[in-house]
Design a protein around this motif. Structure first.
Motif, short mmCIF file in Angstrom:
data_model
loop_
_atom_site.label_atom_id
_atom_site.label_comp_id
_atom_site.label_asym_id
_atom_site.label_seq_id
_atom_site.Cartn_x
_atom_site.Cartn_y
_atom_site.Cartn_z
N LEU A 190 0.84 -1.20 0.00
CA LEU A 190 0.00 0.00 0.00
C LEU A 190 0.87 1.25 0.00
CD1 LEU A 190 -2.73 1.43 0.14
CD2 LEU A 190 -2.69 1.10 2.62
N LEU A 191 1.89 1.27 0.85
CA LEU A 191 2.81 2.43 0.88
C LEU A 191 3.49 2.62 -0.47
CD1 LEU A 191 4.51 2.10 4.38
CD2 LEU A 191 2.92 3.88 3.62
N GLU A 192 3.91 1.53 -1.07
CA GLU A 192 4.57 1.61 -2.37
C GLU A 192 3.64 2.21 -3.43
OE1 GLU A 192 6.33 -1.47 -5.71
OE2 GLU A 192 6.38 -2.08 -3.59
N LEU A 193 2.40 1.76 -3.44
CA LEU A 193 1.42 2.27 -4.39
C LEU A 193 1.16 3.76 -4.16
CD1 LEU A 193 -0.80 1.79 -6.58
CD2 LEU A 193 -2.35 1.37 -4.67
N LEU A 194 0.98 4.14 -2.90
CA LEU A 194 0.73 5.55 -2.59
C LEU A 194 1.94 6.42 -2.93
CD1 LEU A 194 -1.25 5.20 0.76
CD2 LEU A 194 -2.15 5.75 -1.51
N ARG A 195 3.13 5.93 -2.64
CA ARG A 195 4.34 6.69 -2.98
C ARG A 195 4.46 6.88 -4.50
NH1 ARG A 195 7.45 3.04 0.91
NH2 ARG A 195 7.32 4.19 2.87
N ASP A 196 4.16 5.79 -5.22
CA ASP A 196 4.25 5.84 -6.67
C ASP A 196 3.27 6.85 -7.26
OD1 ASP A 196 5.16 4.88 -9.27
OD2 ASP A 196 3.21 3.86 -9.41
N ARG A 197 2.06 6.87 -6.75
CA ARG A 197 1.01 7.72 -7.30
C ARG A 197 0.94 9.11 -6.68
NH1 ARG A 197 0.24 5.27 -11.97
NH2 ARG A 197 -0.39 3.13 -11.68
N LEU A 198 1.30 9.23 -5.41
CA LEU A 198 1.14 10.51 -4.71
C LEU A 198 2.44 11.10 -4.19
CD1 LEU A 198 -2.04 9.53 -2.63
CD2 LEU A 198 -1.96 10.88 -4.74
N GLY A 199 3.55 10.43 -4.43
CA GLY A 199 4.84 10.85 -3.89
C GLY A 199 5.25 12.26 -4.26
N SER A 200 4.82 12.74 -5.43
CA SER A 200 5.18 14.10 -5.83
C SER A 200 4.23 15.14 -5.25
CB SER A 200 5.19 14.21 -7.36
OG SER A 200 3.89 13.96 -7.87
N LEU A 201 3.13 14.68 -4.67
CA LEU A 201 2.12 15.60 -4.11
C LEU A 201 2.09 15.63 -2.60
CD1 LEU A 201 -0.78 14.53 -6.51
CD2 LEU A 201 0.65 16.58 -6.72
N LEU A 202 2.41 14.49 -1.98
CA LEU A 202 2.34 14.38 -0.52
C LEU A 202 3.70 14.03 0.06
CD1 LEU A 202 -0.96 12.28 -0.15
CD2 LEU A 202 -0.71 14.76 0.02
N GLN A 207 6.21 12.05 2.77
CA GLN A 207 6.23 10.65 3.23
C GLN A 207 5.33 10.46 4.45
OE1 GLN A 207 7.70 7.91 1.68
NE2 GLN A 207 7.74 9.48 0.09
N GLU A 208 5.34 11.44 5.34
CA GLU A 208 4.51 11.34 6.54
C GLU A 208 3.03 11.36 6.17
OE1 GLU A 208 3.84 10.31 10.21
OE2 GLU A 208 5.86 10.53 9.41
N GLU A 209 2.66 12.20 5.22
CA GLU A 209 1.25 12.26 4.77
C GLU A 209 0.84 10.94 4.11
OE1 GLU A 209 0.46 16.93 3.76
OE2 GLU A 209 1.84 15.82 2.43
N ILE A 210 1.75 10.36 3.37
CA ILE A 210 1.47 9.07 2.72
C ILE A 210 1.29 7.99 3.78
CG2 ILE A 210 2.50 7.25 1.32
CD1 ILE A 210 3.58 9.52 -0.49
N LYS A 211 2.15 7.98 4.79
CA LYS A 211 2.03 6.99 5.88
C LYS A 211 0.72 7.18 6.64
CE LYS A 211 6.95 6.27 6.60
NZ LYS A 211 8.09 6.43 7.53
N ASP A 212 0.35 8.43 6.89
CA ASP A 212 -0.92 8.71 7.57
C ASP A 212 -2.11 8.23 6.74
OD1 ASP A 212 0.36 9.85 9.74
OD2 ASP A 212 0.02 11.93 9.07
N ALA A 213 -2.05 8.47 5.43
CA ALA A 213 -3.13 8.04 4.54
C ALA A 213 -3.25 6.52 4.54
CB ALA A 213 -2.90 8.57 3.12
N ALA A 214 -2.11 5.83 4.50
CA ALA A 214 -2.11 4.36 4.51
C ALA A 214 -2.71 3.83 5.81
CB ALA A 214 -0.70 3.82 4.31
#
Length: 92
Positions: free
Chosen positions: A50-62, A64-71
């Motif tokens: 899930l983290l990998e997918l979110l980083r791939d799709r949202l990494g330029s917008l969010l 790392q902490e925001e991505i972890k929170d979203a996951a």
């Protein structure tokens, strides 16, 4: 509709259950491990994938902490919905 089994069928079912080493149940008895399974968000979603997918799709917008929170939020919501579904009388 009546559900009837013969004495011989009941004995055969008991033999099969015993030889399989399990305890077959019906209704709301989901087994001793269900609580742990339902309580674990990672039972439904692989956290790292899930983290990998979110980083791939949202990494330029969010961040790392925001991505972890979203996951974490997604996994908690998923767990809560599954728990709600299986605690509902409709799921019996």
């Amino acid at each position: 509709m009546e559900f009837k089994i013969t004495e011989a069928e009941a004995q055969e079912f008991a033999y099969l259950e015993e030889s399989a080493g399990c305890d077959v149940g019906a209704g709301f008895d989901w087994g001793a491990g269900l609580g742990s399974f339902l309580a674990s968000a990672n039972s439904y979603v692989d956290h790292e994938k899930l983290l990998e997918l979110l980083r791939d799709r949202l990494g330029s917008l969010l961040s790392q902490e925001e991505i972890k929170d979203a996951a974490r939020s997604f996994q908690e919501q998923g767990r809560d919905r599954v728990v709600e579904k299986y605690q509902s009388p409709k799921s019996a």
